[in-house]
Design a protein around this motif. Sequence first.
Motif, PDB file in Angstrom:
ATOM      1  N   LYS A  84      -5.155  -5.016   4.613  1.00 16.15           N
ATOM      2  CA  LYS A  84      -3.686  -4.542   5.406  1.00 16.15           C
ATOM      3  C   LYS A  84      -3.549  -4.142   4.035  1.00 16.15           C
ATOM      4  O   LYS A  84      -3.545  -4.832   2.612  1.00 16.15           O
ATOM      5  N   ILE A  85      -2.295  -3.245   3.089  1.00 13.90           N
ATOM      6  CA  ILE A  85      -1.863  -2.897   2.642  1.00 13.90           C
ATOM      7  C   ILE A  85      -0.553  -3.007   3.222  1.00 13.90           C
ATOM      8  O   ILE A  85       0.174  -1.984   4.095  1.00 13.90           O
ATOM      9  N   CYS A  86       0.602  -2.971   2.260  1.00 11.45           N
ATOM     10  CA  CYS A  86       1.569  -3.166   2.783  1.00 11.45           C
ATOM     11  C   CYS A  86       3.074  -3.375   1.348  1.00 11.45           C
ATOM     12  O   CYS A  86       2.702  -4.404   0.523  1.00 11.45           O
ATOM     13  N   GLY A  87       4.001  -2.975   1.395  1.00 14.09           N
ATOM     14  CA  GLY A  87       5.096  -3.024   0.455  1.00 14.09           C
ATOM     15  C   GLY A  87       5.263  -1.924  -0.905  1.00 14.09           C
ATOM     16  O   GLY A  87       6.206  -2.306  -1.696  1.00 14.09           O
ATOM     17  N   PHE A  88       4.297  -0.831  -0.789  1.00  8.07           N
ATOM     18  CA  PHE A  88       4.267  -0.376  -1.969  1.00  8.07           C
ATOM     19  C   PHE A  88       4.486   1.057  -1.376  1.00  8.07           C
ATOM     20  O   PHE A  88       4.591   2.314  -2.311  1.00  8.07           O
ATOM     21  N   GLY A  89       5.454   1.428  -0.741  1.00  7.36           N
ATOM     22  CA  GLY A  89       6.000   2.399  -0.131  1.00  7.36           C
ATOM     23  C   GLY A  89       5.474   3.223   0.357  1.00  7.36           C
ATOM     24  O   GLY A  89       4.493   2.214   0.364  1.00  7.36           O
ATOM     25  N   VAL A  90       4.978   4.764  -0.086  1.00 10.63           N
ATOM     26  CA  VAL A  90       4.548   5.653   0.454  1.00 10.63           C
ATOM     27  C   VAL A  90       2.846   4.947  -0.386  1.00 10.63           C
ATOM     28  O   VAL A  90       2.353   6.279  -0.354  1.00 10.63           O
ATOM     29  N   LYS A  91       3.359   5.363  -0.474  1.00  8.67           N
ATOM     30  CA  LYS A  91       1.983   5.082  -2.539  1.00  8.67           C
ATOM     31  C   LYS A  91       0.782   3.779  -1.290  1.00  8.67           C
ATOM     32  O   LYS A  91      -0.562   3.967  -1.513  1.00  8.67           O
ATOM     33  N   SER A  92       1.165   3.278   0.078  1.00  7.28           N
ATOM     34  CA  SER A  92       0.465   2.677   0.349  1.00  7.28           C
ATOM     35  C   SER A  92      -0.041   2.930   0.990  1.00  7.28           C
ATOM     36  O   SER A  92      -2.221   2.995   0.845  1.00  7.28           O
ATOM     37  N   TYR A  93       0.013   4.504   1.886  1.00 11.61           N
ATOM     38  CA  TYR A  93      -0.732   5.659   1.900  1.00 11.61           C
ATOM     39  C   TYR A  93      -2.660   5.720   0.459  1.00 11.61           C
ATOM     40  O   TYR A  93      -3.491   5.601   1.394  1.00 11.61           O
ATOM     41  N   THR A  94      -2.182   5.730   0.404  1.00  8.49           N
ATOM     42  CA  THR A  94      -3.015   6.256  -1.656  1.00  8.49           C
ATOM     43  C   THR A  94      -3.500   5.052  -1.856  1.00  8.49           C
ATOM     44  O   THR A  94      -4.501   5.157  -1.984  1.00  8.49           O
ATOM     45  N   LEU A  95      -3.571   3.954  -1.511  1.00  5.86           N
ATOM     46  CA  LEU A  95      -4.015   2.679  -2.191  1.00  5.86           C
ATOM     47  C   LEU A  95      -5.509   2.457  -0.561  1.00  5.86           C
ATOM     48  O   LEU A  95      -6.584   2.175  -1.055  1.00  5.86           O
TER      49      LEU A  95
END
Length: 141
Positions: free
Chosen positions: A122-133
């Motif tokens: 789960k990746i959250c809280g990084f704005g749209v960069k979450s998708y890139t991560l």
Amino acid sequence: MNIHIINGPNLNWLGQREVNIYGKKTLADLKKDWQDYGVKNNLNVKTFQSNCEGAILDYIYSTVNDADGYILNAGAFTHYSFALRDCISGIDKPVIEVHISNPESRESFRHTSVITPVVQGKICGFGVKSYTLALASFLED
């Protein structure tokens, strides 16, 4: 490698709704970013968005033989869709749960994810960069 990015309800309004939380980029902007990232990193990125729970389930089931993995921002379905949870649990593909904001820092009803127990990460809280991560996580294997 075929990675499918799935966006749930209301994410078709990115760039227009609650820009203070979700940012100014539209879903079309993000799709272009994901495609560009895919080209640079030898990933075939496919995208899907629906406001309908059943359509998301149908999409996953119809692409499972083609997919190497999924990135899923289930939106509000995150908090109550046991059907989506069962779908993810029933496929033998990695799924990364993504959120633009940090649900745990928002309203209490957003603190529970019924899909977290059955996803790879789960990746959250990084704005749209979450998708890139999340995309980058598929390059690590």
